[in-house]
Scaffold this motif. Structure first.
Motif, PDB file in Angstrom:
ATOM      1  N   PRO A 189       0.812  -1.215   0.000  1.00 46.43           N
ATOM      2  CA  PRO A 189       0.000   0.000   0.000  1.00 46.43           C
ATOM      3  C   PRO A 189       0.847   1.266   0.000  1.00 46.43           C
ATOM      4  O   PRO A 189       2.017   1.253   0.418  1.00 46.43           O
ATOM      5  N   PRO A 190       0.290   2.369  -0.473  1.00 51.60           N
ATOM      6  CA  PRO A 190       1.011   3.642  -0.438  1.00 51.60           C
ATOM      7  C   PRO A 190       1.205   4.114   1.000  1.00 51.60           C
ATOM      8  O   PRO A 190       0.369   3.862   1.872  1.00 51.60           O
ATOM      9  N   THR A 191       2.304   4.807   1.236  1.00 54.43           N
ATOM     10  CA  THR A 191       2.625   5.296   2.573  1.00 54.43           C
ATOM     11  C   THR A 191       2.933   6.793   2.530  1.00 54.43           C
ATOM     12  O   THR A 191       3.062   7.388   1.446  1.00 54.43           O
ATOM     13  N   GLU A 192       3.073   7.377   3.709  1.00 55.72           N
ATOM     14  CA  GLU A 192       3.460   8.786   3.790  1.00 55.72           C
ATOM     15  C   GLU A 192       4.823   9.007   3.147  1.00 55.72           C
ATOM     16  O   GLU A 192       5.068  10.049   2.525  1.00 55.72           O
ATOM     17  N   GLU A 193       5.710   8.024   3.290  1.00 52.42           N
ATOM     18  CA  GLU A 193       7.041   8.138   2.677  1.00 52.42           C
ATOM     19  C   GLU A 193       6.947   8.185   1.164  1.00 52.42           C
ATOM     20  O   GLU A 193       7.710   8.904   0.496  1.00 52.42           O
ATOM     21  N   ASP A 194       6.003   7.422   0.582  1.00 50.75           N
ATOM     22  CA  ASP A 194       5.815   7.457  -0.864  1.00 50.75           C
ATOM     23  C   ASP A 194       5.478   8.862  -1.337  1.00 50.75           C
ATOM     24  O   ASP A 194       5.995   9.322  -2.362  1.00 50.75           O
TER      25      ASP A 194
ATOM     26  N   SER B  98      -6.726   2.534  -3.387  1.00 48.06           N
ATOM     27  CA  SER B  98      -5.816   2.225  -2.284  1.00 48.06           C
ATOM     28  C   SER B  98      -5.246   3.483  -1.641  1.00 48.06           C
ATOM     29  O   SER B  98      -4.653   3.425  -0.562  1.00 48.06           O
TER      30      SER B  98
ATOM     31  N   LEU C 194      -5.141   7.000   3.049  1.00 43.39           N
ATOM     32  CA  LEU C 194      -4.057   7.956   3.243  1.00 43.39           C
ATOM     33  C   LEU C 194      -4.559   9.383   3.025  1.00 43.39           C
ATOM     34  O   LEU C 194      -4.182  10.311   3.751  1.00 43.39           O
TER      35      LEU C 194
ATOM     36  N   HIS D 262      -3.750  12.438   5.587  1.00 38.49           N
ATOM     37  CA  HIS D 262      -2.427  12.941   5.228  1.00 38.49           C
ATOM     38  C   HIS D 262      -2.507  13.755   3.944  1.00 38.49           C
ATOM     39  O   HIS D 262      -3.227  13.400   3.010  1.00 38.49           O
TER      40      HIS D 262
ATOM     41  N   ALA E 224      -6.265  -0.603   0.073  1.00 38.16           N
ATOM     42  CA  ALA E 224      -4.976  -0.796   0.737  1.00 38.16           C
ATOM     43  C   ALA E 224      -5.106  -1.761   1.910  1.00 38.16           C
ATOM     44  O   ALA E 224      -4.276  -2.645   2.109  1.00 38.16           O
ATOM     45  N   HIS E 225      -6.192  -1.593   2.688  1.00 32.67           N
ATOM     46  CA  HIS E 225      -6.398  -2.424   3.878  1.00 32.67           C
ATOM     47  C   HIS E 225      -7.767  -3.103   3.873  1.00 32.67           C
ATOM     48  O   HIS E 225      -8.157  -3.710   4.864  1.00 32.67           O
TER      49      HIS E 225
END
Length: 336
Positions: free
Chosen positions: A143-148, A176, A180, A184, A205-206
């Motif tokens: 899944p995509p993250t804040e870091e992505d 997905s 986020l 965010h 994502a989840h």
């Protein structure tokens, strides 16, 4: 929700197989464009909806692509060159988004190819580069993250500095990305392509339910054609079994769930579903059983031409749509 965050939403209709009744709903909704992955489905609705093709084209499809869509997502420079030649032949300008393979591993140009691709596309006279696209959770369960978001922003800044090209659209993913987006800032991402969330009410994502959305907008309904006592070969216990009149040819059985929580699926064949009725005693031959659908089951069943479809209109939802239309129209007027 996305509108409040300044993010454009592109509805993706591929999981409903271009269903004409569903497509007609989008003719009245205030979306700039609709996304599809099959040109033959786009052809069926050509002239009524503004489609963007979200799957790369083969050489044999390029003529139809240019004539019936104004924009597409592309990944191969040779195909883009052919699109430019065909657009020149048809005296059209074709917009493209370049898909960048971020971490999904399914498709897209590699990050180190981006500058060369962009520099060449900028020199084309009938292909217009609108921006970049990214994918998550299509192939790899990452899944995509804040870091992505942070890394994508750094990547875009570097590419823009090196090429001098300022992107108008960053299509940052699919359903997905919704969770986020709720908590965010998505940074430079100003567009999401949303399909599964629309028709199932889940982010991908989840696999969590999304607030205020329905998880039963599309259901699969079968009829009971037999009820007989059977023996469970694992437990050697008898049970009452019902046969429902669809099977593996009609859906992905592993992704369907009976609405009636008292019964359970015990097996399937090509055209029949085996149901353990457990302690329920009210079912009779001819009764219907209703099932909720996972994404693969939904897409499989909607693409099955032999399954009949029944459409139900909800007046409450109609009122919600009218309010959505008037609200968005007022926002557009206020901007100008």
């Amino acid at each position: 929700m996305l509108d409040e965050r300044g993010i454009n939403m592109v509805p993706v209709l591929k999981c409903v197989a271009g269903d004409s009744q569903i497509a007609k709903l989008f003719e009245t909704l205030p979306f700039q464009c609709i996304a599809e992955s099959r040109l033959n489905i786009i052809s069926e609705h050509y002239g009524t909806l503004n489609y963007v093709m979200i799957k790369g084209a083969t050489p044999s499809e390029i003529s139809t692509l240019v004539s019936q869509t104004s924009m597409s997502i592309q990944t191969d420079i040779n195909v883009i060159r052919r699109i430019n030649l065909e657009a020149k032949k048809q005296n059209k300008r074709h917009q493209i988004l370049l898909m960048v393979d971020w971490k999904d591993g399914r498709e897209g140009l590699l990050t180190y190819e981006a500058v060369d691709y962009i520099n060449e596309v900028m020199r084309m006279d009938h292909v217009f580069l609108k921006g970049l696209a990214f994918n998550f959770m299509c192939y790899r369960a990452m899944p995509p993250t804040e870091e992505d978001i942070s890394y994508i922003e750094h990547f875009l800044n570097s590419v823009e500095q090196e090429t001098g090209f300022i992107f108008t659209t960053i299509s940052g993913g699919n359903s997905s990305m919704l969770t986020l987006a709720m908590y965010h800032d998505l940074g430079p991402i100003n567009e999401l392509r949303i399909g599964e969330a629309l028709f199932r009410g889940y982010e991908t994502a989840h696999n969590q339910r999304l607030p205020f959305l329905y998880d039963d907008a599309i259901e699969l309904v079968g009829h009971i054609i037999e009820i007989k006592p059977r023996l469970n070969l694992s437990t050697h216990q008898p049970y009452m079994q019902a046969l429902v009149d669809f099977g593996n040819l009609d859906t992905v059985v592993t992704e369907i769930t009976p609405v009636d929580s008292k019964v359970k699926i015990v097996g399937s064949t090509s055209d029949l579903l085996l149901i353990d009725l457990d302690e329920t005693h009210g079912y009779q031959i001819g009764d219907v059983m209703t099932f909720k659908l996972g994404y693969a089951a939904l897409a499989h069943s909607m693409h099955a031409p032999h399954l009949s479809k029944r459409y139900l209109n909800d007046t409450g939802i109609d009122l919600m749509l009218e309010n959505l239309n008037s609200t968005k129209e007022n926002k557009i007027l206020n901007r100008y």
